[in-house]
Design an enzyme around this catalytic site. Structure first.
Site, short mmCIF file in Angstrom:
data_model
loop_
_atom_site.label_atom_id
_atom_site.label_comp_id
_atom_site.label_asym_id
_atom_site.label_seq_id
_atom_site.Cartn_x
_atom_site.Cartn_y
_atom_site.Cartn_z
N ARG A 278 -7.33 -25.20 20.47
CA ARG A 278 -5.87 -25.08 20.23
C ARG A 278 -5.32 -23.74 20.02
O ARG A 278 -4.11 -23.65 20.21
CB ARG A 278 -5.42 -26.17 19.04
N GLN A 279 -6.25 -22.82 19.78
CA GLN A 279 -5.79 -21.27 19.67
C GLN A 279 -6.08 -20.47 21.05
O GLN A 279 -6.74 -19.80 21.06
CB GLN A 279 -6.32 -20.50 18.55
N GLY B 70 -30.69 -18.73 3.31
CA GLY B 70 -29.46 -19.67 3.79
C GLY B 70 -29.13 -19.60 5.22
O GLY B 70 -28.57 -20.52 6.01
N GLU B 71 -30.04 -18.82 5.98
CA GLU B 71 -29.67 -18.86 7.52
C GLU B 71 -30.52 -20.25 7.95
O GLU B 71 -31.44 -20.66 7.51
CB GLU B 71 -30.51 -17.64 8.15
N ASP C 20 4.41 -36.82 21.49
CA ASP C 20 4.96 -35.83 21.96
C ASP C 20 4.70 -36.00 23.77
O ASP C 20 3.86 -36.72 24.08
CB ASP C 20 4.60 -34.56 21.70
N LYS D 66 8.75 -34.58 19.72
CA LYS D 66 8.29 -33.89 18.30
C LYS D 66 8.23 -32.32 18.35
O LYS D 66 8.25 -31.79 19.42
CB LYS D 66 6.60 -33.93 18.67
N ASP E 298 -3.12 -40.25 20.73
CA ASP E 298 -2.89 -38.55 20.49
C ASP E 298 -4.45 -38.28 20.90
O ASP E 298 -5.25 -38.61 20.78
CB ASP E 298 -2.40 -38.42 19.51
#
Ligand code: R5P
Length: 283
Positions: A86-87, A35-36, A158, A181, A207
């Site tokens: 976003r983290q 699967g690699e 926002d 928001k 956005d």
């Protein structure tokens, strides 16, 4: 100049190659029995452009392998959508700064990085090589201008996206504003009513990203209640998790459009011209 791409960004890569007059390097993708991922590229030139969004974990593996296959070349990495961007903050002890981890890994072996409408520009510093974000407001303005809207208003959901929405609206010669928001949870937001005159107007919400669609759907409900005639939504990155596209159509959006940073059926705006503009002076 030669260009190569991951599997999931091949349409955008084709558009960039066409617009920039670049030669596409053929890449064979297959799997080992376990699967690699197996990759074999055509001949790599001294300088190459690598195009690949990071949307799935497989994209990440393909990017790492392609960067390695280009060892010895001057590599310009175009990362149209950067997952995990976003983290960018640690909210609880023990959490990784995921955006930093991804940027550090992808910055090794490349000479420069271009992202598109990245959620937080401070993430660029983590690549460890010169990195620049590309704005695609011109492309979105051109699309909106061709929609022939009645008494149009461009809104951002926002304050964070307000500057982007204003830039888009200004180019069209339209009015713009933003909503208030508050995020209640990962899937739920509260949009405060704001005294924006929307009655009888065609409203386009712009956005940077649509993920669950919760933000936009909540906004549509409020704006229709306040008399908006027609609602449209345009985003740069069409993530569309958990049935978001249907959710948005059910919320009454006449059209839901995204760019091709993530290749979707509703990717009706190409970021290729913006990429070519940004590359001028570098290649
Ligand atoms: C937030 O700051 C972003 O600009 C988007 O509004 C948000 O990520 C959209 O998320 P969702 O589609 O899940 O409401």
């Amino acid at each position: 100049m030669k260009l190569l791409s991951t599997q999931s960004s091949q349409v955008l890569a084709g558009e960039i190659a066409l617009a920039g007059g670049f030669t596409i390097i053929d890449v064979k993708f297959s799997r080992f029995p376990d699967g690699e991922t197996y990759i074999r590229t055509g001949e790599i030139s001294d300088s190459v452009i690598l195009v690949g969004s990071l949307f799935t974990s497989e994209d990440f593996i393909e990017l790492l392998l392609l960067i390695d296959a280009c060892t010895g070349a001057d590599v310009t990495l175009i990362l149209p959508y950067m997952g995990y961007a976003r983290q960018d903050k640690q909210f609880n002890a023990g959490e990784p700064l995921s955006a930093r981890a991804i940027a550090r890994a992808l910055g090794v072996g490349v000479s420069r990085v271009f992202t598109i409408c990245i959620h937080e520009e401070s993430v660029l510093a983590h690549f460890g090589v010169p990195a620049q974000d590309i704005l695609v407001s011109e492309e979105i303005s051109a699309y909106i201008s061709a929609m022939h809207l009645n008494n149009p208003l461009v809104l951002s959901p926002d304050r964070g996206a307000a500057v982007f929405a204003k830039k888009v609206a200004d180019t069209c010669g339209y009015e713009s504003d933003y909503l208030q928001k508050t995020r209640v949870s990962g899937t739920e937001v509260r949009i405060e009513p704001k005294s924006i005159p929307v009655a009888g107007r065609d409203v386009v919400i712009v956005d940077d990203i649509i993920s669950t669609g919760g933000t936009q759907a909540t906004a549509a409900e409020m704006l229709y209640q306040r008399g908006a005639s027609h609602m449209y939504t345009i985003c740069v990155h069409g993530v569309f998790t958990t049935g978001a596209y249907s959710h948005l159509k059910a919320a009454g959006f006449l059209d839901v459009v995204c760019t091709d940073t993530i290749e979707r059926c509703c990717s009706r705006i190409s970021v290729a011209p913006a990429v070519i503009r940004a590359l001028k002076g570098y290649i």
